[in-house]
Enzyme design. Structure first.
Site, short mmCIF file in Angstrom:
data_model
loop_
_atom_site.label_atom_id
_atom_site.label_comp_id
_atom_site.label_asym_id
_atom_site.label_seq_id
_atom_site.Cartn_x
_atom_site.Cartn_y
_atom_site.Cartn_z
N ASP A 1 -3.79 -6.57 2.69
CA ASP A 1 -4.61 -6.19 1.55
C ASP A 1 -5.03 -4.74 1.83
O ASP A 1 -5.95 -4.50 2.61
CB ASP A 1 -5.82 -7.10 1.43
N ASP B 1 -12.12 -8.97 4.29
CA ASP B 1 -10.85 -8.25 4.17
C ASP B 1 -9.75 -8.97 4.93
O ASP B 1 -8.60 -9.01 4.50
CB ASP B 1 -10.98 -6.81 4.70
N GLU C 1 -0.40 -6.82 -1.20
CA GLU C 1 -1.08 -6.92 -2.49
C GLU C 1 -0.82 -5.63 -3.27
O GLU C 1 -0.91 -4.53 -2.72
CB GLU C 1 -2.58 -7.14 -2.30
#
Length: 162
Positions: A7, A147, A74
């Site tokens: 991410d 995260d 992502e």
């Protein structure tokens, strides 16, 4: 199959390394086994090129240490702040570069796809995604920081959709 889920961000990038399959001796087999997760925190006052270099080095180190077969990343989502979207694109670029240099298979997933796959709803909140990551992988607690849970969720999305 071992997946490195990322991410991306230019301040903090979450990651998770997940092996497909797992079992863990649990009655309901897990779709994967968490190998490692964490967050790469970049120098706050560093220039953009400096932070991108730090990110690239950290991703290369993860790839070298864990030898994944695939990268799940992502995709950038549109934000009102165009500068933020552009900077996020730079971070995605260095992650893609590291994966391509290592000859990994690369897969990209929209944030709503990750949320829907892991939590069942494309508008799920971070806490819901983290809780479902813990549930799916039979972890006692969601990965921290959030995260890291997001990085694991991206890896799980690839495993569940593969």
């Amino acid at each position: 199959m071992r997946v490195l889920g990322v991410d991306p961000g230019t301040s903090v990038t979450g990651y998770g390394v997940v092996d497909a399959g797992g079992g863990n001796g649990h009655p309901a087999p897990a779709p994967g086994r968490l190998v490692e997760c964490g967050a790469i925190t970049l120098t706050r006052r560093g220039s953009l090129p400096q932070r991108l270099d730090e990110l690239h080095r950290a991703i290369v180190e993860l790839i070298t240490r864990h030898n994944p077969t695939a990268l799940a990343l992502e995709t950038a989502f549109y934000q009102k702040n165009v500068r933020t979207t552009l900077v996020l694109g730079h971070a995605r670029g260095v992650v893609l570069l590291a994966a391509q240099q290592a000859r990994l298979e690369i897969f990209e997933y929209a944030p709503a796809t990750v949320k829907k796959t892991v939590a069942g709803a494309g508008a799920a909140r971070k806490g819901q995604v983290a809780a479902m990551v813990a549930h799916l992988l039979h972890l006692r607690h969601p990965p921290r920081p959030s995260d890291a849970a997001d990085g694991v969720a991206v890896a799980l999305t690839h495993i569940l959709r593969a």
